[in-house]
Design an enzyme around this catalytic site. Structure first.
Site, short mmCIF file in Angstrom:
data_model
loop_
_atom_site.label_atom_id
_atom_site.label_comp_id
_atom_site.label_asym_id
_atom_site.label_seq_id
_atom_site.Cartn_x
_atom_site.Cartn_y
_atom_site.Cartn_z
NE ARG A 37 -31.41 10.17 -24.48
CZ ARG A 37 -30.78 9.02 -24.24
NH1 ARG A 37 -30.58 8.19 -25.24
NH2 ARG A 37 -30.35 8.72 -23.05
CE1 TYR A 73 -19.55 20.56 -28.54
CE2 TYR A 73 -20.79 20.40 -26.49
CZ TYR A 73 -20.66 20.11 -27.84
OH TYR A 73 -21.62 19.38 -28.48
NE ARG A 115 -25.14 19.11 -18.70
CZ ARG A 115 -26.00 18.32 -19.35
NH1 ARG A 115 -25.90 18.15 -20.64
NH2 ARG A 115 -26.97 17.72 -18.72
CB SER A 147 -31.31 17.84 -19.76
OG SER A 147 -29.92 17.89 -19.58
N PRO A 148 -30.58 20.73 -21.06
CG PRO A 148 -28.36 21.43 -20.93
CD PRO A 148 -29.49 20.90 -20.10
CD GLN A 153 -25.55 23.95 -21.76
OE1 GLN A 153 -25.93 23.73 -22.90
NE2 GLN A 153 -25.18 22.98 -20.94
C1 LIG Z 1 -30.91 16.33 -29.12
C2 LIG Z 1 -30.00 16.58 -27.96
C3 LIG Z 1 -29.34 17.77 -27.87
C4 LIG Z 1 -28.50 18.05 -26.78
N1 LIG Z 1 -27.93 19.27 -26.65
C5 LIG Z 1 -27.27 19.60 -25.52
C6 LIG Z 1 -26.85 20.93 -25.26
O1 LIG Z 1 -27.12 21.83 -26.02
N2 LIG Z 1 -26.15 21.16 -24.14
C7 LIG Z 1 -25.85 20.17 -23.25
O2 LIG Z 1 -25.20 20.43 -22.24
N3 LIG Z 1 -26.28 18.92 -23.44
C8 LIG Z 1 -26.99 18.61 -24.55
N4 LIG Z 1 -27.49 17.34 -24.71
C9 LIG Z 1 -27.27 16.34 -23.65
C10 LIG Z 1 -28.48 16.28 -22.71
O3 LIG Z 1 -28.65 17.49 -21.99
C11 LIG Z 1 -28.36 15.12 -21.71
O4 LIG Z 1 -27.24 15.33 -20.89
C12 LIG Z 1 -28.23 13.76 -22.39
O5 LIG Z 1 -29.13 13.65 -23.47
C13 LIG Z 1 -28.51 12.64 -21.40
O6 LIG Z 1 -29.80 12.75 -20.85
P1 LIG Z 1 -31.04 11.80 -21.30
O7 LIG Z 1 -30.59 10.40 -21.12
O8 LIG Z 1 -32.16 12.18 -20.37
O9 LIG Z 1 -31.34 12.10 -22.74
C14 LIG Z 1 -28.31 17.07 -25.80
C15 LIG Z 1 -28.96 15.84 -25.92
C16 LIG Z 1 -29.82 15.60 -26.97
C17 LIG Z 1 -30.57 14.27 -27.03
#
Ligand SMILES: Cc1cc2nc3c(=O)[nH]c(=O)nc-3n(C[C@H](O)[C@H](O)[C@H](O)COP(=O)(O)O)c2cc1C
Ligand SMILES: Cc1cc2nc3c(=O)[nH]c(=O)nc-3n(C[C@H](O)[C@H](O)[C@H](O)COP(=O)(O)OP(=O)(O)OC[C@H]3O[C@@H](n4cnc5c(N)ncnc54)[C@H](O)[C@@H]3O)c2cc1C
Length: 785
Positions: free
Chosen positions: A721, A579, A627, A416-417, A495
C-alpha cells in the site's frame, strides 16, 4: 460518594490518592491483604515519559519518587564477552516497597483510609458492592474479583512459555544490564537494574527445556539461588542473590474484554498485564489509575457507568498498544537462542529493537555512536560475505545490493504484488498496467513485483485479473519488462497463482471474495477439498483430481516459459492467502484422504510438484520465490513447525527466497495487526531454516526497513500500500539518508538534487524536534547511584 479499592498495589493506591485529592469530601478506603510493610519483589522501572505523567498529576509523590530513585541512561548488553552500551534511554528504578510506602504516606496526607491485613474473599464481594458506590478491583494479576465475575469481565488468559523468577542483589550498577549467558542447556538472560543504593533487581529468564535441564524446581528458592549464583558468579561480582518469594513462574498474559460490571471496575494487572521485559506493569497500572480517577471525578457521582465508559475509552487502546509491544518483546525472549549466532552489534540491535517501538532512526537520536558501530559491523560483515564495499559510502543497509542466483537488486526495497483488477475480460493487460508498472519502476525500488497473474482463464480471482496464457499477453508483459529494464535499475518479478476456491469473484473494489454478480459470468471452482470459502455464499469447489492436477501443472509450466521469454528477472509461485496452493498447505482447507492430505509433507506434495516443474522450465540463473501464509490466524491452522518444513522443502526444490505473508485462508481469521506484524514469521524462517526471506505487511517507514535488515529478520523488505500512494518511497528514502550513489533516471536528475537538499533539511529538522520532544530528563539524584 463511597469508594472501596480492593488491593493496595501501585494502581489502587495511586487511584485512591488522586481521587481523594480531587474530591476531599468523598469517602475512599483501600483494603489490602498484606501488612503495610510487606512487599513482594524488589524494584520497579519507570521511563522518563511515565515520570512526566506523575509530575503533572501529583507533585509531592513525584518529588518523593525522585528523591529515592536510581536513574540511568545506558542499557548495557552483555553477550559473549562483549559489553555493548546504548545510551539515551532515560529510565529510573525504585524499590517497590519505597513506592508503596510513599504512596501510603500520600494517601494518608489526603485522608484516604488504609486498611491492611484484610483479605477480601469472593463471598464477601456482593456485600462490599452494596456498601459502596464504586468498587475498584485493583487486586493484581490473580484478582479474585475478576475471577468471581469472569463471565462478565471475559478475561483472555494465555500463559507464556518461558520460566522466570524475580530475585535481588546487593550488586550496585549504573545502567540497565542484560546479561545473556550460553549454558550447556540453553540461553539464560538476567534482566538487571539498580533500584536504590546497593540494591538491584535480577529477573532470570529461560525456556522450559533449559529450566528443566538445569534441574530447577518451582518453589525451592535456596536451590535456585545456589544454582544462579554459581552461573552468574562473574556478573554478581562477589555479591549474593536475595530472595523474596522468588518462585519460578510463567507469565500470564491477561486482557479483559469488559472492564466494569455493575459498580465494579477493574484496574491494573487485574485488567491487563504487561510482560516485565518492557518494564511496564507498574507504569500501566498507574497510568490507568490516572485515567480512572479523572473519569470518576468527572462523572462518578452522577453516573459510575458513564465514568467507566470514559475510562474504557481513554485507556483501551493505550493498554492494547503496551500489551502488544510487551507480547512482541516476550516472544523475542522466548526465542533468544535463535539470535545467538549473531555478531555482537547485531545482537545488541535486535535486543534494542525487539519490541518495534525502537527503530534505526530512533536509535540515531538516542545514541548515534551505537548506530555507527552497528553500521560498521554490518558493512564489514557484508564486505566479507559479498566482496562489495560500502564501508566508506555508508548508504544504510537498505541501499545495499542483494543477490539471488545471477540476479542482483540495487537495494532492498520491493514493491509487493498488488492486483490491479484492470485487465479486460479476456485477461489481457490494459494501458493501466503499462503506466502503473512502468511509472512505479522509476520510483527507485530494487525489485518490483507484477500482480498475481494466472496461467489459465479459470485460474483467475476476478474478471479483472491478468493472464499469461496467450502470445498476446506474453507480448504485453514483455513490453513492460523491456521498459523497466531500459529505463530503471529495478528488477522485475512475475507472480503466478491460481485462485482455487477464491476464484470467480468480484473486483477488489466491489464485494471482494464474493461470487461475480452476473451468474452466467461465474466458472466452476477447484480446491484441495470441497469446502466453500463463505458458507452458503461461495460456490462449492470440486476436490481437485489427478487429471486436474496434471492440467494445472502443465499450465503453470507453460506460463513459466512465457514469463522467461518475456524477460522477467525472477518468478514467484503464489502459495498464500487461501488460493489453490495455499488450500493444499493449510490443514484448515485440506481435508483430503489421499497422499495429498494429512501431514505437512503430504499437504505440500502438490505445491512442490508444481514448483519443481516450474523450476525445471525456469532459467537456472534466475531466482524463484514462494509466497506463503505463515499463519492462518486461526486455531488448527499452520503452526510454526509446519513453517520450517515448508521453507526447507521449497529450498530443497530450488526456491531461493520465501516471501512471508499471512492469513486470508479462512474468512473467520483473527489476525493481530500492528506495525510490521508479519515480520516475526520472516525472522523465524531467516533464523531457523536460515533461508533468505522477504518481509511484508504494515511496513511504512525507511527506519523500519533498516531495522528489519539490521536485525536479520529479512533480506528484502516489501511494501504494498505505501507504494500505491508514494511510488517514490525508495528515492525519497535515499534522499532522507543521503544515499547518493543510487541511480535515478537521467530525465529526473534535477529533481534528485532538490530531493537530497529538501530531505536532508527535513531530516535535520525532524531530528531536532524529536530531540526536543523527548521526555524531560529526570536526572540522577546524587547518592542514589
Ligand atoms: C490492492 C492490493 C492488491 C493485492 N494483490 C496481491 C496480489 O496480487 N498478490 C499477492 O501476493 N498479494 C497481493 N496483495 C497483498 C500485498 O502484496 C501485501 O502483502 C499486503 O498488502 C500487505 O502489505 P502492505 O501492508 O505494505 O500493504 C495485495 C494488496 C493490495 C492492497
Ligand atoms: C518478575 C516481575 C518483574 C516486574 N518488573 C516490573 C518492572 O520493572 N516495572 C514495572 O513497572 N512493573 C514490573 N512488574 C509488574 C508489576 O509488579 C505489576 O504490574 C504492578 O505491580 C501492577 O500493579 P497493581 O496495582 O495492578 O497490582 P499489584 O501490584 O499486584 O497489587 C495488587 C495488590 O492487591 C492485593 N490483593 C490481592 N488480592 C487481594 C484481596 N483479595 N484482598 C485484599 N488485597 C488483595 C495484593 O496483596 C497486592 O498488594 C514486574 C512483575 C514481575 C512478575
Amino acid at each position: 460518594m463511597r469508594i472501596k479499592v480492593i488491593g493496595g498495589g501501585p494502581g489502587g493506591l495511586y487511584f485512591a490518592l488522586l481521587t481523594k485529592k480531587a474530591k476531599p469530601e468523598w469517602d475512599i478506603e483501600v483494603i489490602e491483604q498484606n501488612r503495610d510493610d510487606d512487599t513482594f519483589g524488589f524494584g520497579v522501572v519507570f521511563s522518563d515519559d511515565t515520570l512526566d505523567e506523575f509530575l503533572s498529576h501529583d507533585l509531592p509523590s513525584y518529588d518523593r519518587i525522585r528523591e529515592k530513585f536510581a536513574y540511568w541512561d545506558d542499557v548495557a548488553i552483555h553477550y559473549k564477552d562483549n559489553e555493548i552500551r546504548c545510551g539515551g534511554n532515560g529510565f529510573c528504578g525504585l524499590s517497590r516497597i519505597t513506592l508503596l510506602k510513599l504512596l501510603h504516606a500520600r494517601c494518608r496526607e489526603e485522608g484516604v483510609s488504609l486498611t491492611f491485613s484484610r483479605r477480601i474473599d469472593p463471598d464477601e464481594i456482593e456485600q462490599l458492592c452494596s456498601s459502596a458506590d464504586i468498587v475498584v478491583a485493583a487486586d493484581g494479576i490473580n484478582s479474585v474479583i475478576r475471577e468471581r465475575y469472569k463471565e462478565h469481565f471475559k478475561p483472555a488468559v494465555s500463559v507464556k512459555a518461558n520460566r522466570f523468577c524475580w530475585m535481588g542483589s546487593t550488586r550496585p550498577m549504573g545502567e540497565f544490564n542484560y546479561f545473556f549467558k550460553q549454558t550447556p542447556h540453553g540461553v539464560v538472560c538476567a534482566h538487571t537494574y539498580q533500584y536504590e543504593k546497593g540494591k538491584s533487581t535480577w529477573v532470570f529468564e529461560m525456556d522450559e527445556a533449559c529450566w528443566h535441564a538445569h534441574g530447577f524446581t518451582e518453589t525451592d528458592e535456596e536451590d535456585s539461588r545456589a544454582k544462579l549464583e554459581a552461573l552468574y558468579a562473574q556478573e554478581l561480582d562477589g555479591h549474593p542473590l536475595l530472595l523474596n518469594r522468588s518462585h519460578w513462574r510463567r507469565f500470564p498474559r491477561i486482557f479483559c474484554e469488559n472492564w466494569s460490571h455493575k459498580n465494579i471496575v477493574l484496574l491494573g494487572d487485574a485488567k491487563a498485564s504487561a510482560h516485565f521485559s518492557i518494564g511496564s506493569g507498574t507504569k500501566l497500572a498507574m497510568e490507568c489509575a490516572i485515567a480512572l480517577s479523572c473519569a470518576v471525578v468527572d462523572h462518578g457521582a452522577a453516573s459510575p457507568k458513564k465514568a467507566f465508559a470514559a475510562y474504557d475509552a481513554a485507556r483501551r487502546v493505550p493498554c492494547q498498544v503496551v500489551q502488544h509491544n510487551a507480547d512482541v518483546s516476550l516472544a523475542w525472549f522466548e526465542h533468544m537462542k535463535r539470535s545467538f549466532d549473531m555478531e555482537p552489534m547485531q545482537f545488541a540491535m535486535v535486543v534494542m529493537c525487539r519490541a518495534k517501538t525502537i527503530t534505526y532512526d530512533n536509535l540515531l537520536i538516542r545514541d548515534p555512536g551505537f548506530v555507527r558501530k552497528a553500521d560498521d559491523e554490518w558493512y564489514e560483515r557484508y564486505y566479507r560475505e559479498t566482496g562489495l564495499d560500502y564501508r566508506t559510502s555508508r548508504p544504510t543497509p537498505m541501499f545495499t545490493k542483494f543477490r539471488l542466483r545471477q540476479m542482483e537488486v540495487a537495494n532492498r526495497v520491493v514493491m509487493s504484488p498488488m492486483a490491479q483488477y484492470s485487465a479486460d475480460r479476456e485477461g489481457n493487460l490494459t494501458d493501466w498496467h503499462f503506466v502503473h508498472y512502468c511509472s512505479h519502476a522509476l520510483g527507485g525500488m530494487g525489485l518490483i513485483f507484477a500482480e498475481m497473474t494466472c496461467p489459465s482463464p479459470d485460474a483467475r480471482i476476478t474478471l479483472g485479473c491478468t493472464g499469461l496464457w496467450s502470445d498476446h499477453q506474453e507480448a504485453q508483459w514483455k513490453r513492460i519488462v523491456d521498459f523497466v529494464h531500459a529505463n530503471s535499475s529495478a528488477k522485475i518479478c512475475m507472480q503466478l497463482g491460481h485462485a482455487g476456491r477464491k476464484g470467480s469473484t468480484q473486483l477488489g473494489w466491489e464485494e471482494a471474495d464474493h461470487p461475480i454478480a452476473e451468474e452466467s459470468d461465474n466458472w466452476p471452482l477447484v480446491s484441495a477439498s470441497p469446502i466453500p470459502y463463505f458458507e452458503k455464499i461461495s460456490d462449492l469447489p470440486a476436490e481437485l483430481d489427478r487429471a486436474g492436477m496434471a492440467r494445472i501443472k502443465a499450465e503453470f509450466v507453460s506460463a513459466t516459459e512465457r514469463a522467461a521469454r518475456a524477460g522477467f528477472d525472477m518468478l514467484e509461485l503464489h502459495c498464500a492467502h487461501g488460493y489453490l496452493f495455499a488450500s493444499f498447505i493449510s490443514p484448515l482447507t485440506n481435508k483430503r484422504a489421499d497422499e495429498y492430505g494429512g501431514s505437512i509433507e503430504n499437504r505440500l506434495r502438490y505445491p512442490l510438484e508444481v514448483f519443481a516443474a516450474m523450476r525445471e522450465a525456469w532459467p537456472e540463473e534466475r531466482p524463484m520465490s514462494v509466497r506463503i501464509s505463515a499463519s492462518d490466524w486461526r486455531d488448527g491452522g499452520i503452526a510454526e513447525a509446519d513453517l520450517f518444513v515448508i521453507a526447507e522443502k521449497f529450498r530443497d526444490a530450488g526456491c531461493d527466497l520465501i516471501d512471508v505473508s499471512s492469513g486470508q485462508t479462512v474468512p473467520d481469521q483473527k489476525p493481530v495487526y500492528g506495525r510490521m506484524y508479519q515480520v516475526p514469521f520472516a525472522e523465524a524462517i531467516r533464523n531457523v531454516p536460515k533461508m533468505a526471506t522477504m518481509a511484508v505487511g504494515a511496513i511504512t517507514e525507511p527506519a523500519q526497513v533498516n531495522t528489519i535488515l539490521h536485525t536479520r529478520r529479512a533480506d528484502l523488505v516489501a511494501l504494498a500500500r505505501p507504494h500505491l500512494w508514494n511510488p517514490y518511497f525508495a528515492h525519497q528514502a535515499q534522499a532522507w539518508y543521503g544515499a547518493k550513489d543510487e541511480s535515478w533516471p537521467q530525465q529526473y536528475l534535477p529533481g534528485r538534487n532538490q530531493a537530497f537538499r529538501e530531505q536532508e533539511r527535513l531530516r535535520q529538522k525532524q531530528m531536532e524536534l524529536q530531540t526536543k520532544a523527548r521526555p524531560k530528563r529526570h536526572a540522577l539524584n546524587e547518592g542514589n547511584a
